[in-house]
Design an enzyme around this catalytic site. Sequence first.
Site, mmCIF file in Angstrom:
data_model
loop_
_atom_site.group_PDB
_atom_site.id
_atom_site.type_symbol
_atom_site.label_atom_id
_atom_site.label_comp_id
_atom_site.label_asym_id
_atom_site.label_seq_id
_atom_site.Cartn_x
_atom_site.Cartn_y
_atom_site.Cartn_z
ATOM 1 N N GLY A 143 71.089 42.634 32.539
ATOM 2 C CA GLY A 143 72.466 42.303 32.208
ATOM 3 C C GLY A 143 73.126 43.399 31.393
ATOM 4 O O GLY A 143 72.871 44.585 31.600
ATOM 5 N N LEU A 144 74.000 42.984 30.463
ATOM 6 C CA LEU A 144 74.760 43.910 29.622
ATOM 7 C C LEU A 144 75.585 44.889 30.459
ATOM 8 O O LEU A 144 75.669 46.078 30.151
ATOM 9 C CB LEU A 144 73.831 44.675 28.672
ATOM 10 N N CYS A 145 76.169 44.384 31.549
ATOM 11 C CA CYS A 145 77.009 45.232 32.401
ATOM 12 C C CYS A 145 78.306 44.492 32.742
ATOM 13 O O CYS A 145 78.783 44.551 33.884
ATOM 14 C CB CYS A 145 76.270 45.661 33.666
ATOM 15 N N GLY A 146 78.849 43.788 31.767
ATOM 16 C CA GLY A 146 80.134 43.136 31.966
ATOM 17 C C GLY A 146 80.077 42.027 33.007
ATOM 18 O O GLY A 146 79.121 41.249 33.064
ATOM 19 N N PHE A 165 79.790 42.424 36.181
ATOM 20 C CA PHE A 165 79.219 42.958 37.429
ATOM 21 C C PHE A 165 78.468 41.873 38.212
ATOM 22 O O PHE A 165 78.748 41.614 39.385
ATOM 23 C CB PHE A 165 78.285 44.129 37.092
#
Length: 314
Positions: free
Chosen positions: A106-109, A111
């Site tokens: 994760g940690l990709c908005g 997406f």
Amino acid sequence: MPSLKSIRKRITSVRSTQKITRAMKMVAGARLNRAQQRITELRPYAVKTQEVLAAITRAVRATAAAEPSAPVAAEGEVVLDRPLHPLLVERAEQRVLYVVLTSDRGLCGAFNTNINKRGEREWKSRVEQGHEVHMAVVGRKGRDYFSRRGAPNLRYLPGVWDNLRLDSAQAIGKQILEPFNKGEVDSIYLVYNEFKSAMSQNVVVERLLPVGPAPAAATTEGEGAADATEFIFEPNREALLEVLVPMYVDISILRALYESMASELGARMTAMDAATKNAKEMVQRLTLEYNRARQAAITKELMEIIGGSEALKE
């Protein structure tokens, strides 16, 4: 009002988070340059391969339609006396396979959220039309999302992003072509994020098989011009398609994987940049709050000292 000690702890914690997000942004940016270069180099080749295969398919069907003895289906479509290739056989879309490309982390908005919701909408829409839906998911985020929602005929394809290259695309192609060759599904669709820029990704639902019509750029002179194209096959049509069709499948899957990888890195870099800026603003607010609390404590102590001094004078 919070104590000075608790505010200091929060400032230290936010600054540590800021260092992490800044480092993740730099790593994603460095990897994005390479990913962007790969997709920029591969995209024209993949698009041209699709154009050539679609043009050949249209030309062969147009030639068959021109023959007086060409059989015609009930819908008016020409029925070829022999299929172009097993992977080009068109059947009524009653059973559909969706291959959804998500990330492992994760940690990709938004997406993964965008791609998962689009895949779910496609699945629910097909079910409402009375179609049978099969799902194949790349990436743990997609696996977790669709598993929780009870997606039908769900298949998970692991280990793709660990070492992304042509072998990975060929392995995926082998797994998703198996139900198509067995007649268990009538068509295969890819659902992925197409890379536009580090701040912009576009969710795409693209039919992989059977091969769709040629892109608009290939038919600018009108449908008749495309149908009138004549091809000379060497050594023969079957031998050419035997090489071209598997190459089209592998390259199309590889392109989708590269697009998804570049989109993920771009989304992560943008998200971490925003997180770093938010952390900086939070540190500034907490520092201001800390200074106000410290000043209030000092003022209170001064007033207590002055009050005590006045009491002694009396």
